[in-house]
Every structure is written in C-alpha cells, then in structure tokens.
Design a protein around this motif. Sequence first.
Motif, PDB file in Angstrom:
ATOM      1  N   SER A 134       0.833  -1.212   0.000  1.00  0.00           N
ATOM      2  CA  SER A 134       0.000   0.000   0.000  1.00  0.00           C
ATOM      3  C   SER A 134       0.861   1.252   0.000  1.00  0.00           C
ATOM      4  CB  SER A 134      -0.925  -0.001   1.219  1.00  0.00           C
ATOM      5  OG  SER A 134      -1.800  -1.108   1.185  1.00  0.00           O
ATOM      6  N   LEU A 135       1.915   1.237   0.797  1.00  0.00           N
ATOM      7  CA  LEU A 135       2.810   2.384   0.849  1.00  0.00           C
ATOM      8  C   LEU A 135       3.471   2.613  -0.506  1.00  0.00           C
ATOM      9  CD1 LEU A 135       3.947   4.578   2.658  1.00  0.00           C
ATOM     10  CD2 LEU A 135       5.773   3.005   3.347  1.00  0.00           C
ATOM     11  N   ALA A 136       3.848   1.526  -1.171  1.00  0.00           N
ATOM     12  CA  ALA A 136       4.449   1.642  -2.509  1.00  0.00           C
ATOM     13  C   ALA A 136       3.435   2.210  -3.499  1.00  0.00           C
ATOM     14  CB  ALA A 136       4.944   0.272  -2.977  1.00  0.00           C
ATOM     15  N   PHE A 137       2.187   1.816  -3.362  1.00  0.00           N
ATOM     16  CA  PHE A 137       1.135   2.272  -4.278  1.00  0.00           C
ATOM     17  C   PHE A 137       0.924   3.782  -4.164  1.00  0.00           C
ATOM     18  CE2 PHE A 137      -3.368   3.284  -4.990  1.00  0.00           C
ATOM     19  CZ  PHE A 137      -3.525   2.848  -6.297  1.00  0.00           C
ATOM     20  N   VAL A 138       0.800   4.302  -2.933  1.00  0.00           N
ATOM     21  CA  VAL A 138       0.489   5.729  -2.764  1.00  0.00           C
ATOM     22  C   VAL A 138       1.700   6.620  -3.026  1.00  0.00           C
ATOM     23  CG1 VAL A 138      -1.383   5.265  -1.140  1.00  0.00           C
ATOM     24  CG2 VAL A 138       0.926   5.679  -0.258  1.00  0.00           C
ATOM     25  N   ARG A 139       2.896   6.051  -3.015  1.00  0.00           N
ATOM     26  CA  ARG A 139       4.091   6.857  -3.247  1.00  0.00           C
ATOM     27  C   ARG A 139       4.541   6.859  -4.710  1.00  0.00           C
ATOM     28  NH1 ARG A 139       8.854   5.187  -0.515  1.00  0.00           N
ATOM     29  NH2 ARG A 139       9.579   7.323  -0.876  1.00  0.00           N
ATOM     30  N   THR A 140       3.994   5.957  -5.499  1.00  0.00           N
ATOM     31  CA  THR A 140       4.432   5.843  -6.895  1.00  0.00           C
ATOM     32  C   THR A 140       4.034   7.063  -7.718  1.00  0.00           C
ATOM     33  OG1 THR A 140       4.365   3.429  -6.881  1.00  0.00           O
ATOM     34  CG2 THR A 140       4.144   4.511  -9.015  1.00  0.00           C
ATOM     35  N   ARG A 141       4.995   7.628  -8.455  1.00  0.00           N
ATOM     36  CA  ARG A 141       4.689   8.711  -9.387  1.00  0.00           C
ATOM     37  C   ARG A 141       5.484   8.596 -10.683  1.00  0.00           C
ATOM     38  NH1 ARG A 141       7.336  14.474  -7.613  1.00  0.00           N
ATOM     39  NH2 ARG A 141       9.323  13.744  -6.753  1.00  0.00           N
ATOM     40  N   TYR A 142       6.677   8.001 -10.621  1.00  0.00           N
ATOM     41  CA  TYR A 142       7.511   7.913 -11.824  1.00  0.00           C
ATOM     42  C   TYR A 142       6.938   6.931 -12.845  1.00  0.00           C
ATOM     43  CZ  TYR A 142      10.892  10.515  -9.077  1.00  0.00           C
ATOM     44  OH  TYR A 142      11.513  11.493  -8.330  1.00  0.00           O
ATOM     45  N   ALA A 143       6.082   6.015 -12.399  1.00  0.00           N
ATOM     46  CA  ALA A 143       5.484   5.057 -13.328  1.00  0.00           C
ATOM     47  C   ALA A 143       4.156   5.558 -13.881  1.00  0.00           C
ATOM     48  CB  ALA A 143       5.278   3.715 -12.625  1.00  0.00           C
ATOM     49  N   LEU A 144       3.772   6.772 -13.513  1.00  0.00           N
ATOM     50  CA  LEU A 144       2.481   7.321 -13.928  1.00  0.00           C
ATOM     51  C   LEU A 144       2.669   8.420 -14.966  1.00  0.00           C
ATOM     52  CD1 LEU A 144       0.899   7.613 -10.364  1.00  0.00           C
ATOM     53  CD2 LEU A 144       0.661   5.713 -11.980  1.00  0.00           C
ATOM     54  N   ALA A 145       1.779   8.450 -15.941  1.00  0.00           N
ATOM     55  CA  ALA A 145       1.890   9.440 -17.027  1.00  0.00           C
ATOM     56  C   ALA A 145       1.768  10.856 -16.491  1.00  0.00           C
ATOM     57  CB  ALA A 145       0.808   9.175 -18.069  1.00  0.00           C
ATOM     58  N   GLY A 146       0.872  11.070 -15.521  1.00  0.00           N
ATOM     59  CA  GLY A 146       0.658  12.404 -14.981  1.00  0.00           C
ATOM     60  C   GLY A 146       1.507  12.719 -13.771  1.00  0.00           C
ATOM     61  N   SER A 147       2.483  11.848 -13.473  1.00  0.00           N
ATOM     62  CA  SER A 147       3.402  12.050 -12.362  1.00  0.00           C
ATOM     63  C   SER A 147       2.658  12.402 -11.068  1.00  0.00           C
ATOM     64  CB  SER A 147       4.421  13.128 -12.714  1.00  0.00           C
ATOM     65  OG  SER A 147       5.426  13.213 -11.722  1.00  0.00           O
ATOM     66  N   ASP A 148       2.957  13.547 -10.482  1.00  0.00           N
ATOM     67  CA  ASP A 148       2.416  13.904  -9.169  1.00  0.00           C
ATOM     68  C   ASP A 148       0.900  14.072  -9.192  1.00  0.00           C
ATOM     69  OD1 ASP A 148       3.045  14.371  -6.445  1.00  0.00           O
ATOM     70  OD2 ASP A 148       2.660  16.506  -6.735  1.00  0.00           O
ATOM     71  N   LEU A 149       0.348  14.537 -10.309  1.00  0.00           N
ATOM     72  CA  LEU A 149      -1.107  14.720 -10.386  1.00  0.00           C
ATOM     73  C   LEU A 149      -1.827  13.384 -10.368  1.00  0.00           C
ATOM     74  CD1 LEU A 149      -1.359  17.623 -13.005  1.00  0.00           C
ATOM     75  CD2 LEU A 149      -1.761  17.740 -10.529  1.00  0.00           C
ATOM     76  N   ASP A 150      -1.257  12.400 -11.063  1.00  0.00           N
ATOM     77  CA  ASP A 150      -1.867  11.065 -11.048  1.00  0.00           C
ATOM     78  C   ASP A 150      -1.660  10.403  -9.683  1.00  0.00           C
ATOM     79  OD1 ASP A 150      -2.844  11.245 -13.575  1.00  0.00           O
ATOM     80  OD2 ASP A 150      -1.299  10.009 -14.526  1.00  0.00           O
ATOM     81  N   ARG A 151      -0.543  10.693  -9.057  1.00  0.00           N
ATOM     82  CA  ARG A 151      -0.290  10.121  -7.736  1.00  0.00           C
ATOM     83  C   ARG A 151      -1.310  10.627  -6.723  1.00  0.00           C
ATOM     84  NH1 ARG A 151       5.030  10.697  -3.920  1.00  0.00           N
ATOM     85  NH2 ARG A 151       4.482  12.910  -4.026  1.00  0.00           N
ATOM     86  N   THR A 152      -1.652  11.910  -6.773  1.00  0.00           N
ATOM     87  CA  THR A 152      -2.633  12.441  -5.824  1.00  0.00           C
ATOM     88  C   THR A 152      -3.993  11.763  -5.994  1.00  0.00           C
ATOM     89  OG1 THR A 152      -3.169  14.255  -7.339  1.00  0.00           O
ATOM     90  CG2 THR A 152      -1.505  14.683  -5.659  1.00  0.00           C
ATOM     91  N   LYS A 153      -4.327  11.406  -7.235  1.00  0.00           N
ATOM     92  CA  LYS A 153      -5.587  10.698  -7.470  1.00  0.00           C
ATOM     93  C   LYS A 153      -5.541   9.303  -6.835  1.00  0.00           C
ATOM     94  CE  LYS A 153      -6.537  13.090 -11.857  1.00  0.00           C
ATOM     95  NZ  LYS A 153      -6.687  12.929 -13.319  1.00  0.00           N
ATOM     96  N   ASN A 154      -4.406   8.635  -6.968  1.00  0.00           N
ATOM     97  CA  ASN A 154      -4.259   7.318  -6.349  1.00  0.00           C
ATOM     98  C   ASN A 154      -4.306   7.409  -4.830  1.00  0.00           C
ATOM     99  OD1 ASN A 154      -4.105   5.833  -8.708  1.00  0.00           O
ATOM    100  ND2 ASN A 154      -1.856   5.844  -8.796  1.00  0.00           N
ATOM    101  N   GLN A 155      -3.734   8.478  -4.289  1.00  0.00           N
ATOM    102  CA  GLN A 155      -3.756   8.656  -2.842  1.00  0.00           C
ATOM    103  C   GLN A 155      -5.183   8.845  -2.332  1.00  0.00           C
ATOM    104  OE1 GLN A 155      -1.064  11.965  -2.522  1.00  0.00           O
ATOM    105  NE2 GLN A 155       0.746  10.670  -2.365  1.00  0.00           N
ATOM    106  N   GLN A 156      -5.964   9.650  -3.037  1.00  0.00           N
ATOM    107  CA  GLN A 156      -7.364   9.836  -2.660  1.00  0.00           C
ATOM    108  C   GLN A 156      -8.119   8.514  -2.748  1.00  0.00           C
ATOM    109  OE1 GLN A 156      -9.119  12.829  -5.129  1.00  0.00           O
ATOM    110  NE2 GLN A 156      -8.272  14.524  -3.965  1.00  0.00           N
ATOM    111  N   LYS A 157      -7.885   7.815  -3.816  1.00  0.00           N
ATOM    112  CA  LYS A 157      -8.547   6.535  -4.052  1.00  0.00           C
ATOM    113  C   LYS A 157      -8.218   5.550  -2.929  1.00  0.00           C
ATOM    114  CE  LYS A 157      -8.513   2.800  -7.529  1.00  0.00           C
ATOM    115  NZ  LYS A 157      -7.924   2.399  -8.844  1.00  0.00           N
ATOM    116  N   PHE A 158      -6.950   5.511  -2.552  1.00  0.00           N
ATOM    117  CA  PHE A 158      -6.542   4.551  -1.531  1.00  0.00           C
ATOM    118  C   PHE A 158      -7.055   4.936  -0.149  1.00  0.00           C
ATOM    119  CE2 PHE A 158      -3.947   2.607   1.658  1.00  0.00           C
ATOM    120  CZ  PHE A 158      -3.825   1.301   1.186  1.00  0.00           C
ATOM    121  N   LEU A 159      -6.931   6.210   0.218  1.00  0.00           N
ATOM    122  CA  LEU A 159      -7.382   6.637   1.545  1.00  0.00           C
ATOM    123  C   LEU A 159      -8.878   6.394   1.736  1.00  0.00           C
ATOM    124  CD1 LEU A 159      -5.387   9.942   2.127  1.00  0.00           C
ATOM    125  CD2 LEU A 159      -5.047   7.732   3.236  1.00  0.00           C
TER     126      LEU A 159
END
Length: 423
Positions: free
Chosen positions: A300-325
């Motif tokens: 879970s920690l790896a999932f919410v911290r990932t950004r380099y594997a995402l097309a939108g980088s930090d913006l896509d990561r924030t969406k994953n963080q919301q989704k996970f929380l």
Amino acid sequence: MNDWPQGWSGNNGGDRQGRGSASARPEGARVMRQVQRGPGGAPHSSAPPHGVPPQQSYTDGHGDSGYDGYNTGQVYGGGGGPQGPGPDGRSGRPAPDWRKRIKWISITVVTLLVVVSVGTYFWADSKLNRDVDLSKVIDRPDAGEGTNYLIVGSDSREGMSAEEKKKLHTGSADGKRTDSMMILHVGDNGNTMVSLPRDSNVTIPTFVGSESGKTFQGTGRQVKLNAAYAEDGPELLVRTVEANTGLRIDHYAEIGFAGFAKIVDSVGGVEIEIPKGGMKDTKSGADFEAGKQTLNGEQSLAFVRTRYALAGSDLDRTKNQQKFLSALANQTATPSTVLNPFKLYPTLSSGLDTLTVDKDMSLWDLGSMFLAMKGVTGGDGKSMNMPISGNSGNGNLQWDTAKVKQLVEQLKNDEKVTVTSDR
C-alpha cells in the motif's frame, strides 16, 4: 360386649372422655399422643395408655406440636412449613419471574457497554499526539461554513529501523517532508476532497516560527508547497495554504510511513483496482499486475508513493492517494473491524500512535473526518485535484487562479462544488 380396644375397658387407661357414642373420642385422636398443658400453660406429653405403642411425634422441631388438645377442633397441626407437590405434581414454589430477569440482564449488558465505550474513548483520546498548535498561525482567514481538515502524509522515518526502511523503500533522508497533502471539506451539501500537489507553486507569507517565536517577513519567495513543511513544519504549512487559498483550516492530521503501513496490516489489507498495464516503480517498490487485488501495508505504501510510473506524475499520484485513503476508510469502518475488539483495538492503536493532530482535535472530529473520507468513495461527495493552469516559470505547477477562487467560495459557503479540474 366392649367396643374399646383391649386394655381400654373400664377405667383402665386413665380418664376416658365420654362412654357414649355422643362423646366418643375422635378416631384420629386414638392413635395420637395427647398433649396436655401443665401449670403455666407449658405443654407436656402424658404417658401412652397401657397397650398402645408409642406414636410418632408431631412436633415441628421447635418444641411445639401444633396440636392443642381437642378444645380447638384441630387434630393435625396448622403450622406453615414447606408445602409439598400440588395435585398436578408441580412444586409449590412460585414460578420464576422471567420479565424481571430479562430486565436486569438488559440493564447489566447496557451498563457494561457504556463502561467499555467510555473506557475506550478515554484510552483512544490519550493516545492522540496533539503536537500541532494552530494558535501560532497568524493572519488567518475568517471561518466559513462546515469544517476543513488539512490531511498530510509525511515521509517521516521516525522510529523505523534500518531493516524497515529498506523493506518499505523509504530511503534514509533526515528530517520530514510532506509526501501528500489534501483538504477535506465536511459540510451539509456533500464532502469534498481536494488534493494539493506537492509541486504546487506557492508564495511563503510572513509567519511566526513555531519554535523560535520569531517573525519572518514575507518576501514574495515562491517555492514548492512541500518546502513550507520542510522549512518550519505543520504550522507554516497551514499558514501557507491559508495565505494562498483564503480558506481557513480548522483541523490538521498527519501520519508517517510506518503508521500508514501498520494501519493497513491491522485491518487485513485494502482492496484496490490496479489500472490496465499494471504498475512498476523501482523507487517506491511498486510491482503490481492489472486487476483487483488486496494490498498489505508494504504494498500500500508503494502504491500511494508511486509517481515515476504514472503518465501524470504527481497529479496522477494524488488521485491514487485519494482513491486509496477512501478505500482504507471504507475497509476500516466495516462491522468486521468495528465490532471485533481483537481487530478494532490493534487498528486504533496502530493509527493513533502514529497520528499527529492539532491541539483542538477531538475524537469526535477525527471520527467525522474518517467517515467523510469513507463517504467520498460511496458517492456522498466529490474528489478532485486543485485546478491547475500549467507550469510556472520556475517549473512548479501553477494553480488556476480563477477556478481556485470559485472553489474556495463554494467551500466557504458550504455550497455544492461545481468547479472541476482538468488534471
């Protein structure tokens, strides 16, 4: 011919009462010992007549036979001893009052529940780390309708061993930085979760140092939002968010890497849908195939911290963080967790031990925040990124000024949020 038993003829046997049929001694009395009263009324037994075998005593164990001669008309004692079975074979004792028993059982259960609930409340309340003092924040915006929480996920490695840091791919950097930030608005017209990208371009305002108490004048210096936290902690982060949005923050909540992973493990993992193509990031440790799967604390920690594997980088990561929380809140609030003390207490302990909140945060406020996060997933609200217009001259993400102003007004007035984010 004499009708009296042998040895009772004539005057033998003492003073017989009546020889005629009109005064014949009652049949029952012939086989009972006669009780006579001596001087002072004290009872005493006369010797049995000649030829009559001794009869069973009818005393009740207290020196009183219950038989007072023939003048009362009583033959057998009228004592109030235990009653034998009735004609229907049932015992003479009264039937149990089940209504009264159920009443007292109910009162006992309710009392135990109240005691346990009150005890749990004070236990949980004592475990909160109320280290953030929002009274140190200066020049604050006016309060609006509803409640605004600033929720922060920090990359604090405090209390983690070298082995844990390696396992969780956290690195060993000193100090603390914010890994994720979001505003959660809780109101009557739906809850809204707004992620604040860590690379957002903001201006550091004039502020008072949380430790030194010294005033630092604003110079118009523009930095990434997470730099405010790194510079002077939660108080400056709140001051910077309020100064750049105009929205007052009512409460602050922060959790570090280790606490996040422990909470997930305590609830047995969180189910997440990994998008098509999967997710792999050597820096965060993410290595997931596409599809629905249950992630443990490390994953879970790896999932919410990932950004380099995402097309939108930090913006896509924030969406994953919301989704996970939201998924974590939904998982934790299930009856299997809340009603199971062997699961509830470890979960509360894991979360509260590593959760840092402001001094005015109550368990009620914390519960409201938690349920609001759960509600966003269930459709009772909206999740979005802070509207972005592009990149600023220093490479940071620039907020869309017009949309941010409209969003803040809607949140202040607790109106339904109609603003959208294109990213």
